[in-house]
Write a protein that holds these residues in place. Sequence first.
Motif, PDB file in Angstrom:
ATOM      1  N   LEU A  66      31.294  22.357 -20.944  1.00 29.00           N
ATOM      2  CA  LEU A  66      30.288  21.500 -21.584  1.00 29.00           C
ATOM      3  C   LEU A  66      30.849  20.947 -22.899  1.00 29.00           C
ATOM      4  N   GLY A  67      31.575  21.814 -23.639  1.00 20.25           N
ATOM      5  CA  GLY A  67      32.171  21.391 -24.915  1.00 20.25           C
ATOM      6  C   GLY A  67      33.180  20.265 -24.711  1.00 20.25           C
ATOM      7  N   ASP A  68      33.976  20.346 -23.644  1.00 19.85           N
ATOM      8  CA  ASP A  68      34.944  19.281 -23.354  1.00 19.85           C
ATOM      9  C   ASP A  68      34.220  17.973 -23.069  1.00 19.85           C
ATOM     10  N   ARG A  69      33.174  18.087 -22.262  1.00 25.18           N
ATOM     11  CA  ARG A  69      32.477  16.848 -21.852  1.00 25.18           C
ATOM     12  C   ARG A  69      31.752  16.218 -23.030  1.00 25.18           C
ATOM     13  N   TRP A  70      31.185  17.055 -23.887  1.00 20.74           N
ATOM     14  CA  TRP A  70      30.482  16.570 -25.081  1.00 20.74           C
ATOM     15  C   TRP A  70      31.464  15.858 -26.029  1.00 20.74           C
ATOM     16  N   TYR A  71      32.628  16.459 -26.201  1.00 24.05           N
ATOM     17  CA  TYR A  71      33.656  15.875 -27.083  1.00 24.05           C
ATOM     18  C   TYR A  71      34.129  14.528 -26.523  1.00 24.05           C
ATOM     19  N   MET A  72      34.357  14.472 -25.217  1.00 26.26           N
ATOM     20  CA  MET A  72      34.809  13.208 -24.609  1.00 26.26           C
ATOM     21  C   MET A  72      33.739  12.132 -24.760  1.00 26.26           C
ATOM     22  N   TRP A  73      32.494  12.510 -24.619  1.00 22.15           N
ATOM     23  CA  TRP A  73      31.399  11.538 -24.766  1.00 22.15           C
ATOM     24  C   TRP A  73      31.370  11.025 -26.211  1.00 22.15           C
ATOM     25  N   LYS A  74      31.521  11.959 -27.150  1.00 20.72           N
ATOM     26  CA  LYS A  74      31.514  11.550 -28.572  1.00 20.72           C
ATOM     27  C   LYS A  74      32.677  10.604 -28.880  1.00 20.72           C
ATOM     28  N   LEU A  75      33.844  10.923 -28.307  1.00 21.45           N
ATOM     29  CA  LEU A  75      35.017  10.058 -28.557  1.00 21.45           C
ATOM     30  C   LEU A  75      34.779   8.650 -28.015  1.00 21.45           C
ATOM     31  N   GLY A  76      34.142   8.579 -26.856  1.00 26.38           N
ATOM     32  CA  GLY A  76      33.843   7.262 -26.272  1.00 26.38           C
ATOM     33  C   GLY A  76      32.911   6.473 -27.180  1.00 26.38           C
ATOM     34  N   LEU A  77      31.914   7.143 -27.705  1.00 30.81           N
ATOM     35  CA  LEU A  77      30.953   6.475 -28.600  1.00 30.81           C
ATOM     36  C   LEU A  77      31.654   6.036 -29.891  1.00 30.81           C
ATOM     37  N   LEU A  78      32.437   6.956 -30.462  1.00 33.39           N
ATOM     38  CA  LEU A  78      33.145   6.631 -31.717  1.00 33.39           C
ATOM     39  C   LEU A  78      34.100   5.457 -31.515  1.00 33.39           C
ATOM     40  N   ARG A  79      34.736   5.425 -30.343  1.00 29.77           N
ATOM     41  CA  ARG A  79      35.683   4.337 -30.057  1.00 29.77           C
ATOM     42  C   ARG A  79      34.949   2.998 -30.121  1.00 29.77           C
ATOM     43  N   ARG A  80      33.738   2.959 -29.551  1.00 30.52           N
ATOM     44  CA  ARG A  80      32.979   1.692 -29.573  1.00 30.52           C
ATOM     45  C   ARG A  80      32.544   1.364 -30.995  1.00 30.52           C
ATOM     46  N   LEU A  81      32.073   2.378 -31.736  1.00 26.23           N
ATOM     47  CA  LEU A  81      31.596   2.128 -33.101  1.00 26.23           C
ATOM     48  C   LEU A  81      32.739   1.697 -34.027  1.00 26.23           C
ATOM     49  N   ALA A  82      33.940   2.204 -33.727  1.00 26.03           N
ATOM     50  CA  ALA A  82      35.081   1.925 -34.626  1.00 26.03           C
ATOM     51  C   ALA A  82      35.707   0.559 -34.387  1.00 26.03           C
ATOM     52  N   ARG A  83      35.338  -0.096 -33.259  1.00 26.99           N
ATOM     53  CA  ARG A  83      35.995  -1.370 -32.930  1.00 26.99           C
ATOM     54  C   ARG A  83      35.976  -2.380 -34.070  1.00 26.99           C
ATOM     55  N   PRO A  84      34.784  -2.663 -34.678  1.00 22.36           N
ATOM     56  CA  PRO A  84      34.788  -3.664 -35.753  1.00 22.36           C
ATOM     57  C   PRO A  84      35.624  -3.248 -36.956  1.00 22.36           C
ATOM     58  N   VAL A  85      35.683  -1.945 -37.212  1.00 22.77           N
ATOM     59  CA  VAL A  85      36.485  -1.462 -38.350  1.00 22.77           C
ATOM     60  C   VAL A  85      37.953  -1.775 -38.104  1.00 22.77           C
ATOM     61  N   PHE A  86      38.426  -1.467 -36.899  1.00 25.00           N
ATOM     62  CA  PHE A  86      39.835  -1.733 -36.610  1.00 25.00           C
ATOM     63  C   PHE A  86      40.115  -3.234 -36.547  1.00 25.00           C
ATOM     64  N   ARG A  87      39.143  -3.976 -36.006  1.00 22.55           N
ATOM     65  CA  ARG A  87      39.353  -5.442 -35.967  1.00 22.55           C
ATOM     66  C   ARG A  87      39.588  -5.967 -37.375  1.00 22.55           C
ATOM     67  N   ARG A  88      38.776  -5.464 -38.317  1.00 24.85           N
ATOM     68  CA  ARG A  88      38.917  -5.901 -39.717  1.00 24.85           C
ATOM     69  C   ARG A  88      40.281  -5.499 -40.269  1.00 24.85           C
ATOM     70  N   ARG A  89      40.676  -4.282 -39.972  1.00 21.49           N
ATOM     71  CA  ARG A  89      41.942  -3.789 -40.532  1.00 21.49           C
ATOM     72  C   ARG A  89      43.160  -4.441 -39.876  1.00 21.49           C
ATOM     73  N   MET A  90      42.927  -5.104 -38.743  1.00 22.24           N
ATOM     74  CA  MET A  90      44.047  -5.763 -38.069  1.00 22.24           C
ATOM     75  C   MET A  90      44.081  -7.266 -38.321  1.00 22.24           C
ATOM     76  N   ARG A  91      43.278  -7.708 -39.291  1.00 20.13           N
ATOM     77  CA  ARG A  91      43.388  -9.110 -39.691  1.00 20.13           C
ATOM     78  C   ARG A  91      44.399  -9.199 -40.838  1.00 20.13           C
ATOM     79  N   PRO A  92      45.220 -10.259 -40.864  1.00 21.40           N
ATOM     80  CA  PRO A  92      46.092 -10.413 -42.041  1.00 21.40           C
ATOM     81  C   PRO A  92      45.238 -10.431 -43.301  1.00 21.40           C
ATOM     82  N   GLN A  93      45.667  -9.655 -44.283  1.00 19.11           N
ATOM     83  CA  GLN A  93      44.829  -9.512 -45.473  1.00 19.11           C
ATOM     84  C   GLN A  93      45.479 -10.165 -46.676  1.00 19.11           C
ATOM     85  N   PRO A  94      44.707 -11.001 -47.378  1.00 17.44           N
ATOM     86  CA  PRO A  94      45.270 -11.650 -48.571  1.00 17.44           C
ATOM     87  C   PRO A  94      45.688 -10.590 -49.590  1.00 17.44           C
ATOM     88  N   ALA A  95      46.610 -10.939 -50.442  1.00 17.78           N
ATOM     89  CA  ALA A  95      47.096  -9.988 -51.447  1.00 17.78           C
ATOM     90  C   ALA A  95      45.940  -9.526 -52.310  1.00 17.78           C
TER      91      ALA A  95
END
Length: 391
Positions: A362-391
Amino acid sequence: MRLNPCELEIDLFCKGVAIDGDLPRGLLRTRAGLGSGLELVLPGAPPLKKDVWVNAPVTEPFVRDTPFLFRGQDILDRRTGEAYAATIPPEPPWYARPTSSGKLMRQVGVMQGTYLGIYVGVSCTFWRQGLECRFCTTGLNEDVQSRKSVEDVVETALAAKEESGVTFVHLNTGYQGGAAARIVAPFVEALKRHVGVLVGVQIAPEAPKFEFDALIDAGADHFSFCFEYMDPEVFRRLCPGKEQAMGQEAFFRALEHCQGRMPKGACSGEIIAGNEPIERTLEAIDWITSLGAFPTVCVFRPLAGSAMADEPPPRYEDMRRVMKHMWERCRDRSVPIGLAPNIEVSLVCQPTDAAYLADGTLGDRWYMWKLGLLRRLARPVFRRRMRPQPA
Ligand code: SF4
């Protein structure tokens, strides 16, 4: 019994692969002195369906006894007769192109899975002092020793991003006599500003902590610290330069410091399994994950040309135990692994690969579910960090 993709990855690390016929592309010695083998992709299997990237030893003497035979599209296990699908990723088209300074891009950076690894700085000082880490072959790599300008690195990273979909550039130096953070800083700034990728830094803790802080402020997304061994005596014996110049404690304090300043799961402690008692390796994994960092566990490879070339590779059963432990400790500490997009590492068994070893509790499945959710929530954060950033 049929191996799952992670078990096959681990067994390939331990035994290597023989090759039937010609290879469609040559073998490239990769930086960091830990790998020089055949890049392969093992297609995912149920229930995870995650592909696994592996750099399998080919040229080292121990590969003579391997049961694995690569036949162009699959790997035959000659012990059991089982065949496993495997493909060689195509050689990036930009490898053969020069930068504007005339350096071939493959001499600037190398794909190690789906990310771009770049060695910057001059060759590791320990090699000139006869104090190199005993497993390492970096000093034998001519490409590593040639200087790379910021422009070389930016042009190569741009090509890798546009043509190979690279999202992550990993900068690495050997020991630079106290200057590593200052050497790396302009590369971090330029990659964040002109390319727009996630940038990882792997340097020794040769600088005061504020220099790490400056790299974080410049946009570094990840740090890894290679303390290699938990056992102080093994560290002293196999990493004489690191022992004399900095000491093992400096690596521990640097990892604590950087992980303390960055989001959970942003930093890693890098260790080598197979040269110290397995219990010490498990202890290292416990300690790294207790900080909220993730372990990067290399399976010891007795590389031709290194001082440890004649040592035997580790046993599969021991390495499977280590990787399963890595998965379980990441799960127990809720370390967010595999959130950043498209980072597959061929030189190590990643914690996300080790999910194939989970018991399915159950612990494995719960962790995998959380990782899937976090991956979706983190998408905009990574998109921002992968844009060229002005000095
Ligand atoms: S610090 Fe050790 S592992 Fe890293 S390049 Fe130098 S000798 Fe090799």
